[in-house]
Enzyme design. Structure first.
Site, PDB file in Angstrom:
ATOM      1  N   ARG A  71      -5.925  -0.072  -8.584  1.00 57.26           N
ATOM      2  CA  ARG A  71      -6.204  -1.150  -7.620  1.00 57.26           C
ATOM      3  C   ARG A  71      -7.169  -0.615  -6.572  1.00 57.26           C
ATOM      4  O   ARG A  71      -7.051   0.522  -6.134  1.00 57.26           O
ATOM      5  CB  ARG A  71      -4.917  -1.683  -6.956  1.00 57.26           C
ATOM      6  CG  ARG A  71      -4.077  -2.491  -7.954  1.00 57.26           C
ATOM      7  CD  ARG A  71      -3.004  -3.303  -7.273  1.00 57.26           C
ATOM      8  NE  ARG A  71      -3.563  -4.450  -6.573  1.00 57.26           N
ATOM      9  CZ  ARG A  71      -2.856  -5.203  -5.709  1.00 57.26           C
ATOM     10  NH1 ARG A  71      -1.601  -4.907  -5.441  1.00 57.26           N
ATOM     11  NH2 ARG A  71      -3.409  -6.236  -5.113  1.00 57.26           N
TER      12      ARG A  71
ATOM     13  N   GLN B  40       4.489 -13.381  -2.116  1.00 57.90           N
ATOM     14  CA  GLN B  40       5.295 -12.230  -1.715  1.00 57.90           C
ATOM     15  C   GLN B  40       6.154 -12.531  -0.497  1.00 57.90           C
ATOM     16  O   GLN B  40       7.190 -11.901  -0.295  1.00 57.90           O
ATOM     17  CB  GLN B  40       4.388 -11.010  -1.418  1.00 57.90           C
ATOM     18  CG  GLN B  40       3.682 -10.435  -2.623  1.00 57.90           C
ATOM     19  CD  GLN B  40       2.282 -11.003  -2.796  1.00 57.90           C
ATOM     20  OE1 GLN B  40       1.985 -12.105  -2.337  1.00 57.90           O
ATOM     21  NE2 GLN B  40       1.417 -10.271  -3.468  1.00 57.90           N
TER      22      GLN B  40
ATOM     23  N   ASP C 139      -3.435  -2.893   4.075  1.00 57.50           N
ATOM     24  CA  ASP C 139      -3.713  -2.154   2.836  1.00 57.50           C
ATOM     25  C   ASP C 139      -4.754  -1.078   3.076  1.00 57.50           C
ATOM     26  O   ASP C 139      -4.849  -0.122   2.307  1.00 57.50           O
ATOM     27  CB  ASP C 139      -4.163  -3.114   1.740  1.00 57.50           C
ATOM     28  CG  ASP C 139      -3.001  -4.007   1.315  1.00 57.50           C
ATOM     29  OD1 ASP C 139      -2.740  -5.003   2.020  1.00 57.50           O
ATOM     30  OD2 ASP C 139      -2.322  -3.663   0.338  1.00 57.50           O
TER      31      ASP C 139
ATOM     32  N   ALA D 197       0.803  -1.220   0.000  1.00 55.63           N
ATOM     33  CA  ALA D 197       0.000   0.000   0.000  1.00 55.63           C
ATOM     34  C   ALA D 197       0.842   1.279   0.000  1.00 55.63           C
ATOM     35  O   ALA D 197       0.628   2.159  -0.849  1.00 55.63           O
ATOM     36  CB  ALA D 197      -0.988  -0.030   1.169  1.00 55.63           C
TER      37      ALA D 197
END
Lengths: 351, 351
Positions: free
Chosen positions: A94, A201, A242, A51
Site C-alpha cells: 500500500r 471503517q 496515514d 497505518a
C-alpha cells in the site's frame, strides 16, 4: 478494548495471525500468514488496515521473510538480499501508510548495524524488533491518549472519522486513544462516528470498539458532519493519520480534508493524533504524498451488490491531504505540535 | 431521458403509477396507487422522492381522494371536508419537501374559488389541475435548465449531490436540467456525482439518468468532494432543493451544506436550481425549516444487512440547510436570484 481482549494482531510460533477486519463486526475470522506473500496480500486487501497496524504487520512480515530464507538454507549475504526483496514487496502493498515504510526501514537499520550474523541471529533479531515495534506502539498510543486528553473539555462531543482505534494500531488507538484516555479520566464524552465511505471503517470498526467499551456514541453518515457542526453539536474533531509530512500536512482517510475545512469554518478544533512513526521528515509537504487510488468497485458496489448502474465509472481516492494550516494540533507520544509547521514537527523528534 | 422515455409518474384511468425508485437501477417496478393511503405511503416510503415529484404525486393524490369521495356518494360539502382530510394526510407524509404543501394548497385554492360544483366537476377540476402541475413542472425545468446553462462555461466539470433530475421532478430535472441544457447547447460537460448516503440517490438515480443519456460522469463517495475541489477538479456545483425560505436559505439532501462550505472555501460557484413552487415565502429563514429525521436503519444497514454492530445508535437527518450567503445563485424558471436575499427572492415572484 485493549489488545489483550481482542487480539487483532498476534505472533504465534512464527506465524502472524491477523483478524480479518473486512468482515467486522459480523464475523471474527483470522487469517494466518505463513509467507511474505500472505502478509503483502493481507495488507493490500485490507485484512489489516490503519497505518500503525500495517507497520507492525510489515515488521512481522520481515521476520517471516527471514524464516523463509532460513528454510531455503541461504547464507548471511543471501539472506540480506532476500530481506531487501521482501521489504520491497511489503513496501509495495500500500502506498500511503508511512508506518509501513518506517517499519521496513527499522529492520534495515538493525540489519545494517549488526554484521556477521548467523541466519538464526537474523531471525531472532528481527523477531525481537517486530515485537518491540508492536509493544512500543501500544505504549506510544497511551502517551498520545494522555497528551490528547489534556485538550478535551470535561464534557465534550467528539467527532471522529474512519478508525484510528485499537484495531488500526497495536492497541488502544491514536484518535480513539485520545477518546479512551478522556473517558478513563472521568470526562463526560459523547462520540460522533462518521461511517466513512467507501469501506465504512467508522460504522464497522470504530463503532465496534466503542460499543464494546460502552462509550456513548452515535453513528452518522459522512454527509451529516457539517450539519451537526452548524448546529453547535461538535466540540472537537480528532482523527488519525496515514502519513504526516515534515511541514505538518497530514494524509488520512478520504473525507478528512472536508472535515478540516468544515471545522475551520465553524471554529471547531481539529486534531490529528499519530505516533512519530507516521511522520516522514523526508516528505517536504503534502504535495509529495502519494494518494492511493483503489478499485472503483468499492464505490459502485455494497456488500458485493452493484448499487450504481452498469456503465457508471467511479473514482476512488482512498486518502486526502489536510494542510497543516487547518490542523489545530498534531498529538504525538512526544507531545503536541500546536499550529503545526516545519519547526514544530522537527522539534518533536528532538524531545 | 425525457419523461416520455421513462414514465416514472403516470396517470392512467384514475390510477397513479409510480416507478419504485427505491429499487433503481436494478429493477423497474411500478406501484399503482388506487387510494390516498397508497399515495401517502409511496411518498413516506420514498417510492417517489424529489420535492417536485412529491408535489405532483400529491396533486394526483387529491384527485384519488375526490374519486374516493365520489364512490362513497358524498355530497359537495362532505367531499370538500373529505378533501381537507386527504390533504392533511398527504401533507403529513414527509415534512421538508415544500412542493407537497404547495400542491395541496393549489388544490385548496381551486376548490375555494369554485363553488357549487357537482362531485364530478370536483373530480375533473382536480384532475385537470394535477395534470397541469405535472406538465408545468417539466416546462419550468426546461426554463431552469436554460437559465442555469448560461452560468456554465463552455467546458466544465460540474459536481452534483443526490438526484435533482428527471426522476425527482415531472421530467428533465432541476440541477440535472441545468446539466442537460448545457449538454444540449453543445458544451463540454463532465459530471461528478456524489453517491449521497444514506439512500444513495446519486449512485442509483442520478448515475442512472446520466448513463442513459451518455453524459460523461464519474461517481464519487461524498467524502471525495472536498479532495477533488482542492485539486481544482470542480468548476461549479449545482444541486436541487426541497425547500427555499423567503431569505434564500435552502434545505436540500443532507451533505449539501458541507458542499456549500467547501465551495466557499475553494471559491467555487454553488448554485441551487429549483422552481418557484419550492420557495415558501411564509418561511422567513432556514431556522424555521423542519428537518426530517428518518429511521437509523438507513444508516446502520446496507441492502438490508447490518453494517454497524448491534447496539450502535445512529442519527439520520435527511436534510440540511444551506444559508443564502453560501449560495452563488438560485436558478428558477423566472430567472436567477444571484447572491440571494429576501428582496431578490421576492422579485422572482413579481417577474
Amino acid at each position: 478494548m485493549s489488545n489483550k481482549v481482542l487480539e487483532h494482531i498476534a505472533w504465534k510460533e512464527g506465524k502472524l495471525h491477523l483478524l480479518d477486519q473486512r468482515l467486522l463486526p459480523q464475523q471474527t475470522v483470522y487469517r494466518i500468514c505463513v509467507s511474505v506473500e500472505d502478509v503483502v496480500e493481507s495488507i493490500r486487501e485490507m485484512y489489516v488496515r490503519g497505518a500503525p497496524a500495517i507497520g507492525i504487520s510489515a515488521a512481522f512480515g520481515m521476520v517471516i521473510a527471514a524464516g523463509e530464507a532460513l528454510e531455503k538454507g541461504l547464507n548471511e549475504k543471501e539472506i540480506r538480499e532476500y530481506l531487501v526483496q521482501a521489504g520491497e514487496a511489503l513496501n509495495g502493498s500500500r502506498p500511503t501508510a508511512v508506518n509501513l515504510k518506517w517499519a521496513i526501514e527499522e529492520a534495515g537499520h538493525w540489519l545494517a548495524s549488526n554484521e556477521n550474523l548467523s541466519p538464526q541471529d537474523i531471525y531472532r533479531g528481527l523477531e525481537k524488533l517486530a515485537i518491540n515495534i508492536f509493544e512500543e506502539d501500544i505504549i506510544n498510543n497511551r502517551k498520545i491518549g494522555f497528551n490528547g486528553s489534556a485538550l478535551v473539555p470535561q464534557r465534550a462531543t467528539i467527532l471522529t472519522h474512519c478508525n484510528a482505534g485499537a484495531l488500526a494500531t497495536g492497541g488502544y488507538g491514536t484518535a480513539l486513544g485520545v477518546i479512551r484516555a478522556a473517558v478513563e479520566e472521568g470526562k463526560d464524552i459523547n462520540v460522533l462516528v462518521d461511517e466513512t465511505r467507501p469501506l465504512l471503517q467508522g460504522a464497522r470498526i470504530t463503532a465496534y470498539e466503542l460499543v464494546r467499551e460502552n462509550i456513548p456514541a452515535k453513528l452518522i453518515t459522512d454527509n451529516a458532519a457539517g450539519h451537526l457542526m452548524s448546529m453547535g453539536k461538535v466540540d472537537l474533531i480528532v482523527v488519525g493519520a496515514d502519513q504526516i509530512a515534515a511541514n505538518g500536512d497530514a494524509a488520512n482517510k478520504i473525507g478528512t480534508y472536508s472535515l478540516a475545512v468544515l471545522a475551520e469554518y465553524h471554529g471547531i478544533p481539529f486534531y490529528v493524533a499519530a505516533p512519530l512513526s507516521t511522520i516522514d521528515l523526508n516528505i517536504t509537504s503534502g504535495d509529495e504524498i502519494i494518494i492511493e487510488e483503489r478499485s472503483p468497485d468499492e464505490v459502485t458496489c455494497l456488500n458485493g451488490t452493484a448499487v450504481a448502474p452498469e456503465g457508471m465509472v467511479a473514482l476512488n481516492y482512498a486518502f486526502d491531504v489536510t494542510p497543516a494550516k487547518l490542523i489545530t494540533a498534531v498529538i504525538t507520544e512526544k507531545g503536541l505540535a500546536e499550529k503545526p509547521n516545519r519547526e514544530k514537527i522537527a522539534s518533536l523528534f528532538e524531545a
